[in-house]
Motif scaffolding. Structure first.
Motif, mmCIF file in Angstrom:
data_model
loop_
_atom_site.group_PDB
_atom_site.id
_atom_site.type_symbol
_atom_site.label_atom_id
_atom_site.label_comp_id
_atom_site.label_asym_id
_atom_site.label_seq_id
_atom_site.Cartn_x
_atom_site.Cartn_y
_atom_site.Cartn_z
ATOM 1 N N GLU A 66 4.554 -0.197 -5.209
ATOM 2 C CA GLU A 66 3.341 -0.747 -5.807
ATOM 3 C C GLU A 66 2.255 -0.993 -4.750
ATOM 4 O O GLU A 66 1.078 -0.728 -4.975
ATOM 5 C CB GLU A 66 3.677 -2.048 -6.538
ATOM 6 C CG GLU A 66 2.474 -2.580 -7.276
ATOM 7 C CD GLU A 66 2.751 -3.820 -8.107
ATOM 8 O OE1 GLU A 66 3.918 -4.050 -8.469
ATOM 9 O OE2 GLU A 66 1.785 -4.550 -8.372
ATOM 10 N N THR A 102 -5.627 -1.182 -7.781
ATOM 11 C CA THR A 102 -4.617 -2.244 -7.687
ATOM 12 C C THR A 102 -5.161 -3.470 -6.939
ATOM 13 O O THR A 102 -4.938 -4.613 -7.340
ATOM 14 C CB THR A 102 -3.355 -1.729 -6.969
ATOM 15 O OG1 THR A 102 -3.731 -1.134 -5.736
ATOM 16 C CG2 THR A 102 -2.609 -0.719 -7.797
ATOM 17 N N LEU A 109 7.487 1.798 -10.837
ATOM 18 C CA LEU A 109 6.616 1.589 -9.675
ATOM 19 C C LEU A 109 7.206 0.576 -8.695
ATOM 20 O O LEU A 109 6.601 0.275 -7.660
ATOM 21 C CB LEU A 109 5.247 1.103 -10.190
ATOM 22 C CG LEU A 109 4.058 1.172 -9.269
ATOM 23 C CD1 LEU A 109 3.693 2.608 -8.982
ATOM 24 C CD2 LEU A 109 2.861 0.464 -9.864
ATOM 25 N N SER A 164 -0.381 -8.152 -10.899
ATOM 26 C CA SER A 164 0.206 -6.982 -10.238
ATOM 27 C C SER A 164 0.200 -5.819 -11.238
ATOM 28 O O SER A 164 -0.050 -6.036 -12.439
ATOM 29 C CB SER A 164 1.638 -7.271 -9.795
ATOM 30 O OG SER A 164 2.446 -7.406 -10.945
ATOM 31 N N VAL A 165 0.537 -4.642 -10.733
ATOM 32 C CA VAL A 165 0.585 -3.473 -11.629
ATOM 33 C C VAL A 165 1.654 -3.697 -12.702
ATOM 34 O O VAL A 165 1.451 -3.399 -13.875
ATOM 35 C CB VAL A 165 0.886 -2.187 -10.828
ATOM 36 C CG1 VAL A 165 0.971 -0.984 -11.755
ATOM 37 C CG2 VAL A 165 -0.177 -1.938 -9.770
#
Lengths: 275, 228
Positions: B188, B208, B184, B218-219
């Motif tokens: 992202e 997200t 990602l 964060s992811v």
């Protein structure tokens, strides 16, 4: 134009070059064969003439050179066999070429906004119409050869035959041009049925891969059993059907098999196919 | 809304998808994330009926997805699905012939955007350009939902940037995008919703923005928690 007709035109377009080449090759081989055969006949005639043999004597030794005799030569028969083999090969290739190698076109076909059987029927009728086209072109070629022979061979050594006579007595002609309308439908629908069973076998393999080959073998066995069940029945019961009854039974079994193949193919294409 | 309910898939004795359920909404970019071999592509193929499932169902806007509805949803696989012998123009004509939802104006816009020549043969295109043509053929359809399988895999940095810019452009807006990736890193910030897949199941599903605001993660942080 609906998606089936568009796909049919598309499939035919993909086959166009190969198909036209096949027709061209048939005409070329048969035409060249006619030339060589007639030249060889003429040189024999010349030789006998030099030996002082009369026309009657030559004819009793060599016979006439005519279209009917020519249909029995390898030059004439081989391109027909080649056409049959090529179309059989293409019946398998028409599916696999969209899957194998760098080709992933099957994704696109299966993602079309239409019933998936449209793909099946488009491929099926591409082959079927190609067969009819080849047979029609052979019919036209017969007229061309009929016109050519008197131009090469002098009148006394050939005999005028009608195309109907050649079709009735020529090699393989009975299969290409069945004599009666019911037999015509029977022969060509049997061909269509064989094609449908073949497509179903391919879809079994494409759906289940290795296991699919076993299932396809089973389906092929079942198809043979269904189709030949009238013959098997006669064999075991020793009750012999009249020709018309046998014809009717085979027709019914053919229709059953076509229906079954459509149902199974539809199930495989909509529920089991894997890309 | 794409609603995926209890998808199950077995390869032999191996359960690739055990019980996958999630939703992807219109106007959002939803990302299916998981390590290689976790079944992301199988989910997309399962949705589009390109691989048989052992259970579950898929609904689009409350109705079962059938092939007649492929005017509303399209799938962009990680490989170009046109014949190698075709030119880009022939590929576009093919789409125009078969899809009522084909938008020729958008197709031309995308062609200019990606700087691709119409007369080029598919087989002569670079991997990056193939990915762009693939994207073009899917994006030029006026569909509500787009499924994309690994849209950035194996392509060069510049092609990647060009494709990425599509996601933030008018070419995608208002549509629902469901894409898969195992990496990602670059996009992202573009993704609205993430569905993390592991061991054939959905292990986390979150927005997200919400994740950043409520948990400050964060992811990639969440991915580390799940996969490491």
């Amino acid at each position: 134009m609906n998606i089936f007709l568009k796909l049919l035109a598309f499939e035919f377009n993909r086959f166009k070059k190969g198909y036209l080449s096949l027709i061209g090759l048939t005409f070329t081989i048969q035409g060249v064969g006619l030339f060589f055969q007639s030249r060889s006949y003429l040189s024999k005639v010349e030789m006998l003439k030099e030996e002082g043999v009369s026309t009657q004597g030559i004819l009793s030794q060599l016979g006439h050179f005519d279209l009917l005799n020519y249909t029995y030569s390898l030059w004439f028969v081989a391109p027909i066999m080649l056409g049959i083999v090529a179309l059989l090969f293409y019946s398998v290739f028409i599916w696999y070429r969209d899957w194998l190698g760098k080709n992933t076109f099957i994704y696109r076909l299966l993602l079309l906004p239409a019933k998936r059987m449209s793909i099946y029927f488009a491929k099926l009728f591409t082959i079927f119409l190609s067969v009819l086209g080849l047979v029609s072109s052979q019919y036209l070629f017969l007229h061309v050869y009929k016109w050519l022979i008197p131009l090469i061979i002098s009148e006394e050594f050939t005999q005028v035959q009608s195309i109907a006579q050649v079709i009735e007595q020529g090699a393989f002609m009975v299969f290409l041009f069945p004599k009666t309308l019911p037999f015509f439908f029977f022969a060509y629908l049997t061909g269509l049925m064989v094609l449908m069973v073949l497509f179903t076998l391919i879809l079994f393999e494409r759906s289940f891969h290795l296991k699919g080959i076993l299932l396809a073998t089973g389906y092929a066995g079942l198809s043979l059993f269904i189709y030949f069940s009238p013959a098997i029945y006669q064999l075991y019961t020793r009750i012999i059907f009249a020709n018309s009854e046998t014809f009717l039974w085979f027709s019914i079994m053919g229709i059953v098999l076509m229906g079954l193949s459509i149902l199974v193919s539809n199930f495989l294409l909509t529920k089991k196919i894997t890309v | 809304m794409i609603e995926v309910k209890q998808l199950k898939k077995k390869y032999g004795k191996r359960h690739v998808l055990k019980d996958i359920s999630f939703q992807a909404h219109k106007g959002e970019i939803t990302c299916l994330i998981g390590v290689n071999g976790v079944g992301k592509t199988t989910i997309l193929k399962g949705i589009m009926n390109l691989t048989p499932l052992n259970g579950g169902m898929v609904e689009i806007d409350g109705k079962p997805l059938t092939s007649e509805r492929y005017e509303d949803i399209t799938f962009i696989p990680d490989t170009l699905t046109m014949m190698p012998s075709m030119t880009v123009k022939q590929s576009m004509d093919f789409m125009k012939d078969y899809y009522r939802s084909w938008n020729p104006k958008r197709a031309e816009d995308l062609l200019t955007f990606f700087k691709i020549k119409k007369e080029e043969r598919i087989s002569d295109l670079s991997k990056g350009n193939k990915a762009k043509v693939n994207m073009l053929l899917g994006l030029a359809l006026d569909v509500d939902y787009l499924l994309m399988d690994e849209p950035f895999s194996g392509i060069d940095l510049f092609s990647r940037e060009q494709i990425l810019s599509v996601f933030s452009s008018h070419l995608v807006e208002d549509r629902g995008v469901l894409l898969t990736t195992h990496d990602l890193t670059d996009f992202e910030t573009l993704v609205d919703k993430v569905v993390l897949i592991d061991d054939g199941q959905v292990v986390r599903e979150f927005y997200t923005e919400e994740m950043r605001e409520t948990e400050g993660k964060s992811v990639v942080d969440v991915m580390r928690e799940v996969y490491q």
